[in-house]
Design a protein around this motif. Structure first.
Motif, short mmCIF file in Angstrom:
data_model
loop_
_atom_site.label_atom_id
_atom_site.label_comp_id
_atom_site.label_asym_id
_atom_site.label_seq_id
_atom_site.Cartn_x
_atom_site.Cartn_y
_atom_site.Cartn_z
N PHE B 180 -0.79 -14.85 18.00
CA PHE B 180 0.22 -15.30 17.03
C PHE B 180 0.97 -14.12 16.41
N GLN B 181 2.16 -14.45 15.94
CA GLN B 181 3.00 -13.47 15.27
C GLN B 181 2.49 -13.29 13.85
N PHE B 182 2.38 -12.06 13.42
CA PHE B 182 1.90 -11.79 12.06
C PHE B 182 2.68 -10.57 11.55
N PRO B 183 3.78 -10.85 10.87
CA PRO B 183 4.73 -9.78 10.55
C PRO B 183 4.34 -8.90 9.37
N MET B 184 3.23 -8.22 9.49
CA MET B 184 2.83 -7.28 8.45
C MET B 184 2.70 -5.89 9.04
N THR B 185 2.99 -4.89 8.22
CA THR B 185 2.76 -3.52 8.68
C THR B 185 1.30 -3.15 8.36
N GLN B 186 0.85 -2.08 8.93
CA GLN B 186 -0.52 -1.65 8.68
C GLN B 186 -0.68 -1.23 7.23
N SER B 187 0.39 -0.75 6.66
CA SER B 187 0.35 -0.35 5.27
C SER B 187 0.20 -1.58 4.36
N GLN B 188 0.90 -2.65 4.70
CA GLN B 188 0.77 -3.88 3.92
C GLN B 188 -0.62 -4.47 4.07
N LEU B 189 -1.16 -4.40 5.28
CA LEU B 189 -2.54 -4.86 5.48
C LEU B 189 -3.48 -4.08 4.57
N GLY B 190 -3.21 -2.79 4.44
CA GLY B 190 -4.02 -1.96 3.56
C GLY B 190 -3.93 -2.44 2.12
N ASP B 191 -2.71 -2.76 1.68
CA ASP B 191 -2.53 -3.25 0.31
C ASP B 191 -3.27 -4.56 0.10
N ALA B 192 -3.36 -5.36 1.15
CA ALA B 192 -4.05 -6.63 1.02
C ALA B 192 -5.56 -6.45 0.93
N LEU B 193 -6.08 -5.49 1.66
CA LEU B 193 -7.54 -5.35 1.76
C LEU B 193 -8.10 -4.22 0.90
N GLY B 194 -7.23 -3.57 0.14
CA GLY B 194 -7.71 -2.48 -0.69
C GLY B 194 -8.12 -1.27 0.13
N LEU B 195 -7.42 -1.06 1.24
CA LEU B 195 -7.71 0.08 2.11
C LEU B 195 -6.42 0.87 2.32
N THR B 196 -6.53 2.04 2.91
CA THR B 196 -5.32 2.81 3.20
C THR B 196 -4.82 2.44 4.59
N SER B 197 -3.55 2.70 4.83
CA SER B 197 -2.98 2.37 6.14
C SER B 197 -3.66 3.19 7.23
N VAL B 198 -4.04 4.40 6.89
CA VAL B 198 -4.75 5.23 7.87
C VAL B 198 -6.04 4.56 8.30
N HIS B 199 -6.75 4.05 7.32
CA HIS B 199 -8.03 3.42 7.66
C HIS B 199 -7.84 2.10 8.39
N ILE B 200 -6.78 1.38 8.05
CA ILE B 200 -6.46 0.15 8.77
C ILE B 200 -6.25 0.48 10.24
N ASN B 201 -5.48 1.54 10.45
CA ASN B 201 -5.20 1.95 11.83
C ASN B 201 -6.48 2.22 12.61
N ARG B 202 -7.39 2.94 11.97
CA ARG B 202 -8.64 3.27 12.67
C ARG B 202 -9.49 2.02 12.88
N THR B 203 -9.47 1.15 11.87
CA THR B 203 -10.28 -0.05 11.96
C THR B 203 -9.73 -0.98 13.05
N LEU B 204 -8.41 -1.01 13.20
CA LEU B 204 -7.84 -1.81 14.27
C LEU B 204 -8.34 -1.30 15.62
N GLY B 205 -8.53 0.00 15.69
CA GLY B 205 -9.09 0.56 16.91
C GLY B 205 -10.47 -0.01 17.20
N VAL B 206 -11.27 -0.14 16.14
CA VAL B 206 -12.61 -0.70 16.30
C VAL B 206 -12.52 -2.15 16.77
N LEU B 207 -11.62 -2.92 16.15
CA LEU B 207 -11.48 -4.33 16.54
C LEU B 207 -11.05 -4.45 18.00
#
Lengths: 250, 250
Positions: B180-207
């Motif tokens: 599905f389409q989910f129009p958020m940037t990694q930075s916005q995902l960070g704002d949602a989860l209380g994480l930094t965009s850098v960490h979101i990026n790395r965590t996406l790698g894990v997923l």
DNA sequence: CGGGCCGTTGACACAAATCAATGTCCGTGG
DNA sequence: CCACGGACATTGATTTGTGTCAACGGCCCG
């Protein structure tokens, strides 16, 4: 209408009237709601996850926590309810619990049947609106809770919680010092803030440095402004005594 | 009753009817609500903190975030609203915003005046109850959000969010894969989860390692069960299609 | 007297933040 | 058409806040 019940529910009427305008008849209708008082031991889950309840719960005395449990076993408290709060008015419209309710300390609660709450809400639209507004405030508190655990550092987060509770308990300053009973253990505070009890303990030490202590379940805030600044606290979201003109003109 | 509006608000009626029972007359009353459509540019705050609004907002298209800002400048997203959601039905009963609403991507919204919403709620108690229930579901989502940012590790938290959004978008599996389409940037995902965009990026790698990817605003979940397990996800709190017999017998 | 629960403290480990640099894509304007 | 700038993604090195583990002390209560 029993005098006992009337005096118990008076606290609820008072709460609703602090934010909504209700006629005498509407207030009386709430006073007359059937309610069953019961005492709950500390650490007892009086609503379990997944349970379908037929009543909402009003807190007369003590402290109630809303708990969510995750697979790994750790617990997160998502709301605290003090005397005067309805813990789950929303169960009238969504009776299957998606989180548990537990007495954090020995508490006295009042169970009010959904049928009666729904009947009074259907008969008096202003009451329905007051209920809705009460829940809206709970949502705002919850949103701040997300901010608190999401992006504040431990000391800031703890400071914010203490500020919030001082406001909700309507604590009055005594010679510049705010003092109130807050019957939570450090471990429970950890569950509320997503921290460990060990870290809560250390963070309380830090707060001591700015004149805020928590010993023997008593919070003592000597410098309110400093605590607010540390916790980035703005009481606006609590919607205290929002019942001015704009509400009357509807 | 304009056909255009009817088709727009049909989504809202559909949403309400998925959890509440409304008569044809009640449904028609919602269809007939006055509504004003407008397009919002990405990153525009269409409700600002502290602003008093006279209408509630329904999302027709795009993605809307509820933002809370803290002193240090970091932002926390406390809710995401997708097409079909009311972002602030509660503003009917609490019109002064305690958090901002921002279009995360170019969005189309419908503004529905509080006066009209209040009138229909007062005339039809079942509608009032449906509104109340819709808000109750938002609260449950918010409570899960607390759990997510409070006590889950980054990868678990991100997994949970992706599971939630897949459910809310009602994504269907295509050969075992949910896309599905989910129009958020990694930075916005960070704002949602209380994480930094850098960490979101790395965590996406894990997923990625368990068959879930997020590239070019497209989420692709190859192993739903594994993602749910990682995110400790139980869709019960979303209250999907809760409109069975117990609701009729009231 | 003994056993829990709670609070306190220390040493250490680890997840996530921070800082920084580079890469990629895309729209814009020369 | 290419040069440029900006937003976003990616990656590495390092720091830091918080968790984990463990031990001990105080206190209440049976």
């Amino acid at each position: 209408m029993s005098t006992l019940f009337k005096s118990n529910l008076a606290l609820f009427v008072e709460r609703l009237c602090s934010r909504s305008v209700l006629s005498q008849e509407e207030q009386d209708a709430i006073h007359s709601l059937p309610a069953h008082a019961s005492q709950i031991d500390a650490h007892f889950d009086f609503v379990r996850l997944g349970e379908t309840v037929a009543y909402s719960t009003f807190v007369l005395d003590g402290l109630v926590g809303r708990f969510d449990q995750i697979g790994s076993g750790s617990r997160q408290i998502t709301a605290l309810h003090i005397p005067g709060d309805m813990t789950d008015l929303h169960s009238v419209v969504a009776p299957t619990a998606t989180s548990a309710l537990e007495a954090l300390t020995t508490s006295t609660i009042l169970k009010i049947p959904h049928t009666a709450l729904r009947a009074v809400a259907r008969k008096y639209p202003a009451v329905a609106e007051a209920f809705w507004r009460d829940e809206a405030v709970n949502s705002m508190i919850l949103a701040q809770w997300v901010v608190n655990v999401g992006c504040r550092a431990a000391k800031s987060s703890l400071a914010h919680l203490l500020c919030e509770m001082a406001c909700r308990y309507k604590v009055e300053a005594d010679a510049g010092t705010f003092r109130f009973q807050f019957p939570m253990t450090q471990s429970q505070l950890g569950d509320a803030l997503g921290l460990t009890s060990v870290h809560i303990n250390r963070t309380l030490g830090v707060l001591g440095g700015i004149g805020t202590s928590f010993k023997g379940q008593t919070v003592c805030i000597e410098d309110w402004d400093k605590l607010c600044a540390l916790g980035d606290f703005d009481r606006g979201y609590l919607q205290e005594n929002i019942r001015p003109a704009q509400m009357l003109a509807r």
